[in-house]
Design a protein around this motif. Structure first.
Motif, PDB file in Angstrom:
ATOM      1  N   ASN A 213       3.311  -1.458   5.453  1.00  0.00           N
ATOM      2  CA  ASN A 213       2.771  -2.550   4.631  1.00  0.00           C
ATOM      3  C   ASN A 213       1.414  -3.017   5.157  1.00  0.00           C
ATOM      4  O   ASN A 213       0.495  -3.274   4.373  1.00  0.00           O
ATOM      5  CB  ASN A 213       3.744  -3.721   4.585  1.00  0.00           C
ATOM      6  CG  ASN A 213       4.965  -3.420   3.744  1.00  0.00           C
ATOM      7  OD1 ASN A 213       4.942  -2.533   2.905  1.00  0.00           O
ATOM      8  ND2 ASN A 213       6.041  -4.151   3.986  1.00  0.00           N
ATOM      9  N   GLU A 214       1.268  -3.140   6.466  1.00  0.00           N
ATOM     10  CA  GLU A 214      -0.013  -3.553   7.043  1.00  0.00           C
ATOM     11  C   GLU A 214      -1.090  -2.503   6.806  1.00  0.00           C
ATOM     12  O   GLU A 214      -2.253  -2.838   6.579  1.00  0.00           O
ATOM     13  CB  GLU A 214       0.144  -3.840   8.531  1.00  0.00           C
ATOM     14  CG  GLU A 214       0.882  -5.134   8.808  1.00  0.00           C
ATOM     15  CD  GLU A 214       0.994  -5.440  10.277  1.00  0.00           C
ATOM     16  OE1 GLU A 214       0.377  -4.735  11.100  1.00  0.00           O
ATOM     17  OE2 GLU A 214       1.711  -6.400  10.611  1.00  0.00           O
TER      18      GLU A 214
ATOM     19  N   GLN B 181      -1.244  -0.513   4.176  1.00  0.00           N
ATOM     20  CA  GLN B 181      -1.638  -0.657   2.781  1.00  0.00           C
ATOM     21  C   GLN B 181      -2.537  -1.881   2.583  1.00  0.00           C
ATOM     22  O   GLN B 181      -3.503  -1.831   1.822  1.00  0.00           O
ATOM     23  CB  GLN B 181      -0.411  -0.752   1.890  1.00  0.00           C
ATOM     24  CG  GLN B 181       0.366   0.547   1.775  1.00  0.00           C
ATOM     25  CD  GLN B 181       1.657   0.390   0.999  1.00  0.00           C
ATOM     26  OE1 GLN B 181       2.010  -0.711   0.581  1.00  0.00           O
ATOM     27  NE2 GLN B 181       2.370   1.489   0.814  1.00  0.00           N
ATOM     28  N   LEU B 182      -2.221  -2.984   3.276  1.00  0.00           N
ATOM     29  CA  LEU B 182      -3.064  -4.172   3.186  1.00  0.00           C
ATOM     30  C   LEU B 182      -4.451  -3.917   3.763  1.00  0.00           C
ATOM     31  O   LEU B 182      -5.455  -4.382   3.216  1.00  0.00           O
ATOM     32  CB  LEU B 182      -2.408  -5.347   3.914  1.00  0.00           C
ATOM     33  CG  LEU B 182      -1.236  -6.012   3.193  1.00  0.00           C
ATOM     34  CD1 LEU B 182      -0.582  -7.053   4.095  1.00  0.00           C
ATOM     35  CD2 LEU B 182      -1.701  -6.650   1.909  1.00  0.00           C
TER      36      LEU B 182
ATOM     37  N   GLY C  92      -7.860  -4.154   1.704  1.00  0.00           N
ATOM     38  CA  GLY C  92      -8.940  -5.022   2.181  1.00  0.00           C
ATOM     39  C   GLY C  92     -10.245  -4.279   2.350  1.00  0.00           C
ATOM     40  O   GLY C  92     -11.312  -4.795   1.999  1.00  0.00           O
TER      41      GLY C  92
END
Length: 122
Positions: A36-37, A39-40, A44
């Protein structure tokens, strides 16, 4: 069998299985969080790239607009409209960085005209 459980062997095996299960759950949630991080971070960086592209595009549009303006002024000067040279004033165009070229060209032009006048007098 009951005596083995009470002797601690079954309890030890149960504790090992429980620890392995908890460890596998921790690893599973850690891997999910890392994905998830990731993908974030990618989302960004894409947003940042779009912002930078928008800024560069706006700057390029401004530079090309001024270039078009100066080309029109130059074309009118070539067509004989000497009054259009006043448009090279950086205060008129709102660009203080453009003073170096037109101002130096005015000085060179003034110097050439002065030399021509001196040559015609003698």
């Amino acid at each position: 069998m009951l005596t083995r459980l009470l002797a601690g062997r079954g309890v030890s095996a149960g504790m090992v299985l429980l620890a392995a299960g908890v460890l596998s759950l921790v690893w599973y949630f850690t891997i999910i969080r890392i994905e998830n991080e990731k993908q974030l971070a990618i989302a960004g960086s894409i947003a940042d790239s779009r912002n930078v592209a928008a800024i560069v595009s706006a700057n390029l549009d401004e530079v090309l607009g001024k270039t078009l303006l100066y080309s029109r002024i130059g074309q009118s000067m070539l067509n004989g409209e000497q009054s259009s040279s006043a448009y090279f004033n950086p205060l008129f165009n709102g660009d203080s960085a453009t003073c170096a070229w037109p101002c130096s060209m005015r000085v060179v032009g003034w110097s050439i005209r002065r030399r021509a006048r001196r040559a015609s007098r003698s």
